[in-house]
Design a protein around this motif. Structure first.
Motif, PDB file in Angstrom:
ATOM      1  N   GLU A  86       0.881  -1.169   0.000  1.00  0.00           N
ATOM      2  CA  GLU A  86       0.000   0.000   0.000  1.00  0.00           C
ATOM      3  C   GLU A  86       0.913   1.211   0.000  1.00  0.00           C
ATOM      4  O   GLU A  86       1.871   1.269   0.779  1.00  0.00           O
ATOM      5  N   ILE A  87       0.647   2.167  -0.898  1.00  0.00           N
ATOM      6  CA  ILE A  87       1.542   3.308  -1.057  1.00  0.00           C
ATOM      7  C   ILE A  87       0.758   4.603  -0.922  1.00  0.00           C
ATOM      8  O   ILE A  87      -0.244   4.816  -1.610  1.00  0.00           O
ATOM      9  N   ASP A  88       1.233   5.452  -0.027  1.00  0.00           N
ATOM     10  CA  ASP A  88       0.667   6.784   0.165  1.00  0.00           C
ATOM     11  C   ASP A  88       1.708   7.769  -0.349  1.00  0.00           C
ATOM     12  O   ASP A  88       2.829   7.816   0.163  1.00  0.00           O
ATOM     13  N   ILE A  89       1.353   8.544  -1.370  1.00  0.00           N
ATOM     14  CA  ILE A  89       2.300   9.430  -2.037  1.00  0.00           C
ATOM     15  C   ILE A  89       1.948  10.886  -1.773  1.00  0.00           C
ATOM     16  O   ILE A  89       0.800  11.296  -1.964  1.00  0.00           O
ATOM     17  N   ILE A  90       2.942  11.650  -1.354  1.00  0.00           N
ATOM     18  CA  ILE A  90       2.815  13.108  -1.323  1.00  0.00           C
ATOM     19  C   ILE A  90       3.677  13.623  -2.456  1.00  0.00           C
ATOM     20  O   ILE A  90       4.883  13.370  -2.498  1.00  0.00           O
ATOM     21  N   LEU A  91       3.059  14.276  -3.411  1.00  0.00           N
ATOM     22  CA  LEU A  91       3.733  14.800  -4.586  1.00  0.00           C
ATOM     23  C   LEU A  91       3.842  16.314  -4.435  1.00  0.00           C
ATOM     24  O   LEU A  91       2.830  17.006  -4.424  1.00  0.00           O
ATOM     25  N   LEU A  92       5.067  16.781  -4.272  1.00  0.00           N
ATOM     26  CA  LEU A  92       5.321  18.216  -4.088  1.00  0.00           C
ATOM     27  C   LEU A  92       5.851  18.798  -5.388  1.00  0.00           C
ATOM     28  O   LEU A  92       6.746  18.227  -6.015  1.00  0.00           O
ATOM     29  N   THR A  93       5.308  19.932  -5.786  1.00  0.00           N
ATOM     30  CA  THR A  93       5.693  20.579  -7.036  1.00  0.00           C
ATOM     31  C   THR A  93       5.718  22.095  -6.855  1.00  0.00           C
ATOM     32  O   THR A  93       5.084  22.625  -5.944  1.00  0.00           O
ATOM     33  N   SER A  94       6.445  22.767  -7.715  1.00  0.00           N
ATOM     34  CA  SER A  94       6.477  24.228  -7.646  1.00  0.00           C
ATOM     35  C   SER A  94       5.322  24.853  -8.425  1.00  0.00           C
ATOM     36  O   SER A  94       5.105  26.060  -8.363  1.00  0.00           O
ATOM     37  N   GLY A 105       2.076  16.773 -17.735  1.00  0.00           N
ATOM     38  CA  GLY A 105       1.575  15.447 -18.087  1.00  0.00           C
ATOM     39  C   GLY A 105       0.548  15.029 -17.069  1.00  0.00           C
ATOM     40  O   GLY A 105       0.595  15.431 -15.919  1.00  0.00           O
ATOM     41  N   ASP A 106      -0.401  14.218 -17.510  1.00  0.00           N
ATOM     42  CA  ASP A 106      -1.447  13.849 -16.565  1.00  0.00           C
ATOM     43  C   ASP A 106      -0.885  12.946 -15.476  1.00  0.00           C
ATOM     44  O   ASP A 106       0.064  12.202 -15.671  1.00  0.00           O
ATOM     45  N   ILE A 107      -1.480  13.058 -14.318  1.00  0.00           N
ATOM     46  CA  ILE A 107      -0.920  12.439 -13.121  1.00  0.00           C
ATOM     47  C   ILE A 107      -0.906  10.915 -13.201  1.00  0.00           C
ATOM     48  O   ILE A 107       0.032  10.273 -12.734  1.00  0.00           O
ATOM     49  N   ASP A 108      -1.907  10.304 -13.842  1.00  0.00           N
ATOM     50  CA  ASP A 108      -1.922   8.841 -13.890  1.00  0.00           C
ATOM     51  C   ASP A 108      -0.773   8.290 -14.720  1.00  0.00           C
ATOM     52  O   ASP A 108      -0.170   7.274 -14.367  1.00  0.00           O
ATOM     53  N   ASN A 109      -0.404   8.954 -15.819  1.00  0.00           N
ATOM     54  CA  ASN A 109       0.741   8.504 -16.615  1.00  0.00           C
ATOM     55  C   ASN A 109       2.061   8.744 -15.892  1.00  0.00           C
ATOM     56  O   ASN A 109       3.008   7.974 -16.047  1.00  0.00           O
ATOM     57  N   ARG A 110       2.144   9.795 -15.115  1.00  0.00           N
ATOM     58  CA  ARG A 110       3.357  10.035 -14.332  1.00  0.00           C
ATOM     59  C   ARG A 110       3.479   8.999 -13.210  1.00  0.00           C
ATOM     60  O   ARG A 110       4.577   8.536 -12.903  1.00  0.00           O
ATOM     61  N   LYS A 151      -3.154  -0.673  -2.974  1.00  0.00           N
ATOM     62  CA  LYS A 151      -3.792   0.580  -2.558  1.00  0.00           C
ATOM     63  C   LYS A 151      -2.823   1.718  -2.827  1.00  0.00           C
ATOM     64  O   LYS A 151      -1.634   1.615  -2.513  1.00  0.00           O
ATOM     65  N   VAL A 152      -3.344   2.799  -3.414  1.00  0.00           N
ATOM     66  CA  VAL A 152      -2.537   3.997  -3.686  1.00  0.00           C
ATOM     67  C   VAL A 152      -3.359   5.220  -3.322  1.00  0.00           C
ATOM     68  O   VAL A 152      -4.541   5.301  -3.658  1.00  0.00           O
ATOM     69  N   SER A 153      -2.727   6.141  -2.642  1.00  0.00           N
ATOM     70  CA  SER A 153      -3.341   7.457  -2.452  1.00  0.00           C
ATOM     71  C   SER A 153      -2.296   8.500  -2.817  1.00  0.00           C
ATOM     72  O   SER A 153      -1.106   8.316  -2.550  1.00  0.00           O
ATOM     73  N   VAL A 154      -2.744   9.563  -3.466  1.00  0.00           N
ATOM     74  CA  VAL A 154      -1.837  10.616  -3.910  1.00  0.00           C
ATOM     75  C   VAL A 154      -2.380  11.956  -3.446  1.00  0.00           C
ATOM     76  O   VAL A 154      -3.549  12.280  -3.669  1.00  0.00           O
ATOM     77  N   THR A 155      -1.522  12.716  -2.790  1.00  0.00           N
ATOM     78  CA  THR A 155      -1.844  14.075  -2.392  1.00  0.00           C
ATOM     79  C   THR A 155      -0.838  14.990  -3.068  1.00  0.00           C
ATOM     80  O   THR A 155       0.368  14.777  -2.944  1.00  0.00           O
ATOM     81  N   THR A 156      -1.318  15.976  -3.811  1.00  0.00           N
ATOM     82  CA  THR A 156      -0.413  16.936  -4.431  1.00  0.00           C
ATOM     83  C   THR A 156      -0.418  18.214  -3.610  1.00  0.00           C
ATOM     84  O   THR A 156      -1.460  18.652  -3.122  1.00  0.00           O
ATOM     85  N   LYS A 157       0.773  18.768  -3.444  1.00  0.00           N
ATOM     86  CA  LYS A 157       0.922  20.012  -2.697  1.00  0.00           C
ATOM     87  C   LYS A 157       1.920  20.900  -3.418  1.00  0.00           C
ATOM     88  O   LYS A 157       2.817  20.410  -4.097  1.00  0.00           O
ATOM     89  N   ARG A 158       1.767  22.172  -3.235  1.00  0.00           N
ATOM     90  CA  ARG A 158       2.663  23.133  -3.859  1.00  0.00           C
ATOM     91  C   ARG A 158       3.760  23.542  -2.895  1.00  0.00           C
ATOM     92  O   ARG A 158       3.508  23.824  -1.717  1.00  0.00           O
ATOM     93  N   LEU A 159       4.994  23.552  -3.405  1.00  0.00           N
ATOM     94  CA  LEU A 159       6.123  24.060  -2.646  1.00  0.00           C
ATOM     95  C   LEU A 159       6.297  25.540  -2.978  1.00  0.00           C
ATOM     96  O   LEU A 159       6.551  25.890  -4.130  1.00  0.00           O
ATOM     97  N   LEU A 160       6.156  26.380  -2.006  1.00  0.00           N
ATOM     98  CA  LEU A 160       6.347  27.813  -2.211  1.00  0.00           C
ATOM     99  C   LEU A 160       7.818  28.152  -2.012  1.00  0.00           C
ATOM    100  O   LEU A 160       8.497  27.574  -1.176  1.00  0.00           O
ATOM    101  N   ASP A 161       8.315  29.091  -2.795  1.00  0.00           N
ATOM    102  CA  ASP A 161       9.698  29.540  -2.684  1.00  0.00           C
ATOM    103  C   ASP A 161      10.664  28.354  -2.743  1.00  0.00           C
ATOM    104  O   ASP A 161      11.576  28.231  -1.939  1.00  0.00           O
TER     105      ASP A 161
END
Length: 190
Positions: A86-94, A105-110, A151-161
């Protein structure tokens, strides 16, 4: 068993990620998994990593080794051991929230690219013309096959600065390994 993996870099969409690129992601995780295998509780299973060192009577049932070309892959999560992930992913991006789907690119292909980097190769083309580095003997992977992710869960969050580039990500992967059977060698592991 629970642990965390980390990835920082470009995460291409599946149609833009060739076999060599996916193997570079595999190499990124190999270094972390090598550390994991050097510590308890996996350190206690060192004799089971390769067929040649697996105790007599356990060779087929409990060996982790998955030979492919010149590689001796040691996936932690294997079908013959009835293990799943089971993998819980936090994806941080600018990028602004929502931009990860439209711009990079769409998130499912990534995620498919990521899962390919977490598993052993499934066919020779995935590692043709690639030889293991000296520290990749054996080569540690999380999964024998990505079908073992239940099981997979993905949360995307923005990295500021942040100093990461527009197409780069930082991933924090919380992994939970579960057994679907009650093997004696896994009884005392959380």
């Amino acid at each position: 068993m629970e642990f965390t993996l980390f990835y920082e870099g470009i995460l291409k969409s599946g149609n833009k990620a060739d076999a060599k690129y996916k193997h570079r992601i595999r190499q990124y995780f190999h270094k972390q998994l090598k550390v994991l295998w050097s510590e308890p509780p996996l350190k206690d299973l060192k004799d089971y990593q390769l067929l040649e060192t697996t105790p007599a009577g356990y060779k087929k049932e409990f060996s982790f080794e998955h030979k492919f070309g010149n590689f001796q892959f040691v996936p932690l999560i294997r079908e013959n051991l009835d293990l799943i992930a089971e993998i819980d992913i936090i994806l941080l991006t600018s990028e602004p929230l929502g931009g990860i789907v439209n711009n990079s690119g769409d998130i499912d292909n990534r995620l498919k690219t990521l899962f390919d980097g977490l598993r052993c190769p499934s066919k020779p083309d995935e590692i043709k013309e690639i030889q293991p580095e000296p520290d990749e003997k054996p080569f540690y992977c999380l999964l024998e096959d990505d079908k073992l992710i239940t099981k997979v869960s993905v949360t995307t969050k923005r990295l500021l600065d942040s100093d990461i580039g527009k197409n780069e990500v930082r991933l924090i992967l919380s992994i939970v390994v579960k057994s679907t059977k009650d093997y004696k060698i896994f009884k005392h592991y959380p």
